[in-house]
Design a protein around this motif. Structure first.
Motif, mmCIF file in Angstrom:
data_model
loop_
_atom_site.group_PDB
_atom_site.id
_atom_site.type_symbol
_atom_site.label_atom_id
_atom_site.label_comp_id
_atom_site.label_asym_id
_atom_site.label_seq_id
_atom_site.Cartn_x
_atom_site.Cartn_y
_atom_site.Cartn_z
ATOM 1 N N ARG A 24 5.843 16.122 37.352
ATOM 2 C CA ARG A 24 5.524 17.015 36.233
ATOM 3 C C ARG A 24 5.407 16.289 34.893
ATOM 4 O O ARG A 24 4.768 16.794 33.962
ATOM 5 N N LEU A 25 6.036 15.135 34.803
ATOM 6 C CA LEU A 25 6.058 14.408 33.534
ATOM 7 C C LEU A 25 6.060 12.921 33.841
ATOM 8 O O LEU A 25 6.711 12.475 34.780
ATOM 9 N N VAL A 26 5.311 12.143 33.038
ATOM 10 C CA VAL A 26 5.248 10.688 33.226
ATOM 11 C C VAL A 26 5.462 10.012 31.881
ATOM 12 O O VAL A 26 4.850 10.389 30.870
ATOM 13 N N THR A 27 6.337 9.023 31.860
ATOM 14 C CA THR A 27 6.571 8.261 30.632
ATOM 15 C C THR A 27 6.450 6.764 30.884
ATOM 16 O O THR A 27 6.612 6.290 32.006
ATOM 17 N N LEU A 28 6.151 6.061 29.814
ATOM 18 C CA LEU A 28 6.108 4.598 29.823
ATOM 19 C C LEU A 28 7.216 4.117 28.908
ATOM 20 O O LEU A 28 7.402 4.652 27.813
ATOM 21 N N GLU A 29 7.969 3.122 29.359
ATOM 22 C CA GLU A 29 9.038 2.561 28.544
ATOM 23 C C GLU A 29 8.835 1.054 28.366
ATOM 24 O O GLU A 29 7.936 0.464 28.932
ATOM 25 N N GLY A 30 9.718 0.460 27.586
ATOM 26 C CA GLY A 30 9.773 -0.997 27.512
ATOM 27 C C GLY A 30 8.765 -1.655 26.597
ATOM 28 O O GLY A 30 8.202 -1.037 25.689
ATOM 29 N N SER A 31 8.515 -2.927 26.858
ATOM 30 C CA SER A 31 7.744 -3.763 25.939
ATOM 31 C C SER A 31 6.301 -3.326 25.761
ATOM 32 O O SER A 31 5.689 -3.584 24.731
ATOM 33 N N ARG A 32 5.736 -2.644 26.761
ATOM 34 C CA ARG A 32 4.344 -2.213 26.626
ATOM 35 C C ARG A 32 4.183 -1.069 25.621
ATOM 36 O O ARG A 32 3.067 -0.732 25.241
ATOM 37 N N THR A 33 5.278 -0.469 25.193
ATOM 38 C CA THR A 33 5.207 0.553 24.153
ATOM 39 C C THR A 33 5.484 -0.040 22.770
ATOM 40 O O THR A 33 5.344 0.649 21.760
ATOM 41 N N ASN A 34 5.892 -1.299 22.742
ATOM 42 C CA ASN A 34 6.353 -1.923 21.502
ATOM 43 C C ASN A 34 5.225 -2.718 20.852
ATOM 44 O O ASN A 34 4.831 -3.778 21.335
ATOM 45 N N LYS A 35 4.749 -2.242 19.729
ATOM 46 C CA LYS A 35 3.634 -2.896 19.034
ATOM 47 C C LYS A 35 4.019 -4.260 18.470
ATOM 48 O O LYS A 35 3.143 -5.056 18.102
ATOM 49 N N ASN A 36 5.323 -4.522 18.396
ATOM 50 C CA ASN A 36 5.777 -5.803 17.838
ATOM 51 C C ASN A 36 5.885 -6.911 18.880
ATOM 52 O O ASN A 36 6.178 -8.058 18.532
ATOM 53 N N ILE A 37 5.645 -6.579 20.141
ATOM 54 C CA ILE A 37 5.726 -7.564 21.213
ATOM 55 C C ILE A 37 4.320 -7.999 21.612
ATOM 56 O O ILE A 37 3.488 -7.150 21.953
ATOM 57 N N PRO A 38 4.020 -9.286 21.582
ATOM 58 C CA PRO A 38 2.693 -9.757 21.990
ATOM 59 C C PRO A 38 2.403 -9.399 23.446
ATOM 60 O O PRO A 38 3.274 -9.503 24.307
ATOM 61 N N ARG A 39 1.208 -8.969 23.723
ATOM 62 C CA ARG A 39 0.805 -8.624 25.074
ATOM 63 C C ARG A 39 0.626 -9.881 25.922
ATOM 64 O O ARG A 39 0.086 -10.882 25.460
ATOM 65 N N ASP A 40 1.078 -9.822 27.178
ATOM 66 C CA ASP A 40 0.759 -10.870 28.130
ATOM 67 C C ASP A 40 0.809 -10.306 29.545
ATOM 68 O O ASP A 40 1.252 -9.174 29.759
ATOM 69 N N SER A 41 0.365 -11.088 30.500
ATOM 70 C CA SER A 41 0.228 -10.613 31.872
ATOM 71 C C SER A 41 1.564 -10.496 32.604
ATOM 72 O O SER A 41 1.612 -9.972 33.719
ATOM 73 N N PHE A 42 2.641 -10.981 31.998
ATOM 74 C CA PHE A 42 3.948 -10.929 32.654
ATOM 75 C C PHE A 42 4.744 -9.666 32.303
ATOM 76 O O PHE A 42 5.819 -9.441 32.850
ATOM 77 N N GLN A 43 4.241 -8.862 31.400
ATOM 78 C CA GLN A 43 4.953 -7.644 31.027
ATOM 79 C C GLN A 43 4.974 -6.658 32.197
ATOM 80 O O GLN A 43 3.951 -6.416 32.844
ATOM 81 N N ASP A 44 6.152 -6.095 32.441
ATOM 82 C CA ASP A 44 6.279 -5.087 33.487
ATOM 83 C C ASP A 44 5.644 -3.778 33.028
ATOM 84 O O ASP A 44 5.508 -3.517 31.833
ATOM 85 N N TYR A 45 5.304 -2.958 34.012
ATOM 86 C CA TYR A 45 4.936 -1.573 33.746
ATOM 87 C C TYR A 45 6.177 -0.741 34.053
ATOM 88 O O TYR A 45 6.538 -0.544 35.210
ATOM 89 N N ASP A 46 6.867 -0.320 32.999
ATOM 90 C CA ASP A 46 8.080 0.480 33.161
ATOM 91 C C ASP A 46 7.689 1.950 33.108
ATOM 92 O O ASP A 46 7.512 2.521 32.021
ATOM 93 N N ILE A 47 7.571 2.551 34.281
ATOM 94 C CA ILE A 47 7.073 3.911 34.417
ATOM 95 C C ILE A 47 8.159 4.820 34.982
ATOM 96 O O ILE A 47 8.904 4.430 35.877
ATOM 97 N N SER A 48 8.240 6.041 34.444
ATOM 98 C CA SER A 48 9.150 7.045 35.004
ATOM 99 C C SER A 48 8.357 8.271 35.422
ATOM 100 O O SER A 48 7.528 8.770 34.651
ATOM 101 N N PHE A 49 8.607 8.729 36.652
ATOM 102 C CA PHE A 49 8.053 9.976 37.161
ATOM 103 C C PHE A 49 9.182 11.011 37.193
ATOM 104 O O PHE A 49 10.214 10.785 37.826
ATOM 105 N N PHE A 50 8.988 12.132 36.511
ATOM 106 C CA PHE A 50 9.957 13.230 36.549
ATOM 107 C C PHE A 50 9.485 14.201 37.616
ATOM 108 O O PHE A 50 8.389 14.780 37.500
ATOM 109 N N VAL A 51 10.300 14.376 38.654
ATOM 110 C CA VAL A 51 9.829 15.069 39.853
ATOM 111 C C VAL A 51 10.676 16.289 40.207
ATOM 112 O O VAL A 51 11.846 16.401 39.818
ATOM 113 N N THR A 52 10.056 17.188 40.963
ATOM 114 C CA THR A 52 10.746 18.412 41.395
ATOM 115 C C THR A 52 11.450 18.236 42.734
ATOM 116 O O THR A 52 12.314 19.051 43.093
ATOM 117 N N ASP A 53 11.093 17.201 43.482
ATOM 118 C CA ASP A 53 11.671 16.988 44.811
ATOM 119 C C ASP A 53 11.857 15.486 45.052
ATOM 120 O O ASP A 53 10.929 14.798 45.470
#
Length: 283
Positions: A22-51
């Motif tokens: 029902r809801l999806v969020t992104l956390e961590g360095s990929r949300t931080n404009k002060n962190i330089p982008r690179d290919s080693f950054q994780d995708y910190d994803i949360s799925f809010f689920v009913t089951d």
């Protein structure tokens, strides 16, 4: 390697097609404009689920995110006790080098999630308009903060007391014990003190990053190289030298901070240093 756009689209489109998410969020360095982008950054994803069980009963649904090189499920491990309560996470390294930290969270724990958030959150999908106010990711929680007199004294106390454990380990010929106390407790307090000096000089409106990874940008070349030298601890001789060097750096930075803030630098520095040299000279 798949691009950030491809990966983000993959996560969101999967969530859109699954009624249990029902809801999806992104956390961590990929949300931080002060962190330089690179290919080693994780995708910190949360799925809010009913089951939760519908996802946990098998891992086949994860196949749509790509071919996995390796996966870890921390909440399903025996050696390392789970720490997320009712949440369940998957740490996945894909064959193309992308890395996903995916967390399943019961939908009724949305409020708890935001109450413990570090501020680095971006809402990617909200099917039910659960989030009523606009969310802006920021890293303010990690900014350098001016120490109180008590915090300053605690840092000094911890550094100098733990240094005696390093001395004890070296004197007993227990080098791993000594290195562990130097690396895990003593030096982190040195880095903390160095960050306070940087804050005094540069302001308190930025972060030095996880594990102080950006601290080199704010140190003079000499101090940076001196700090790096303390990580050379592959023998008793080098560990003794690293300890003495940490003493010198801590003393320099702590006295500066004390002077600027009107705090009292502890007198036991001299006594502990003398004690250390006496033990060193006897072994």
């Amino acid at each position: 390697m798949r691009s950030e756009r491809e990966m983000m689209s993959l996560f969101v489109e999967f969530a859109k097609s699954n009624e249990r998410i029902r809801l999806v969020t992104l956390e961590g360095s990929r949300t931080n404009k002060n962190i330089p982008r690179d290919s080693f950054q994780d995708y910190d994803i949360s799925f809010f689920v009913t089951d939760m069980n519908a996802f946990k009963e098998n891992d086949q649904w994860l196949d749509c995110f790509g071919k996995r090189m390796m996966m870890q499920k921390p909440e399903d491990m025996e050696l390392f006790p789970p720490e997320l309560g009712n949440w369940f996470s998957y740490i996945i390294l894909f064959e193309d080098g992308n890395k996903l930290d995916l967390t399943l969270i019961p939908i009724d724990e949305v409020e708890n999630y935001f109450s413990i958030s570090d501020g680095l959150v971006e809402v990617l999908l909200d099917k039910d308009e659960i989030i009523k106010s606009e969310i802006h990711a920021n890293d303010e929680k990690y900014w350098i903060k001016e120490p109180t007199a008590r915090e300053f004294d605690d840092c000094c106390n911890e550094f100098w007391m733990v240094s005696t454990y390093v001395v004890k380990g070296l004197a007993r010929q227990e080098i791993l014990f000594a290195i562990d106390h130097l690396n895990e407790i003593a030096r982190p307090n040195l880095l903390r003190m160095m960050s306070w000096k940087i804050g005094l000089e540069q302001g308190y409106s930025f972060s030095l990053g996880k594990n102080y990874k950006f601290i080199n940008q704010y140190l003079c070349k000499e101090d940076w190289e001196t700090l790096l030298s303390t990580y050379s601890v592959n023998s008793y001789k080098s560990t003794w030298q690293a300890l003495f060097t940490c003493y010198e750096l801590f003393r320099k930075y702590a006295k500066f901070v004390a002077g600027e803030l009107g705090y009292t630098y502890p007198h036991y520095d001299e006594a502990i240093t003398k004690y250390t040299r006496e033990i060193y000279q006897s072994y």
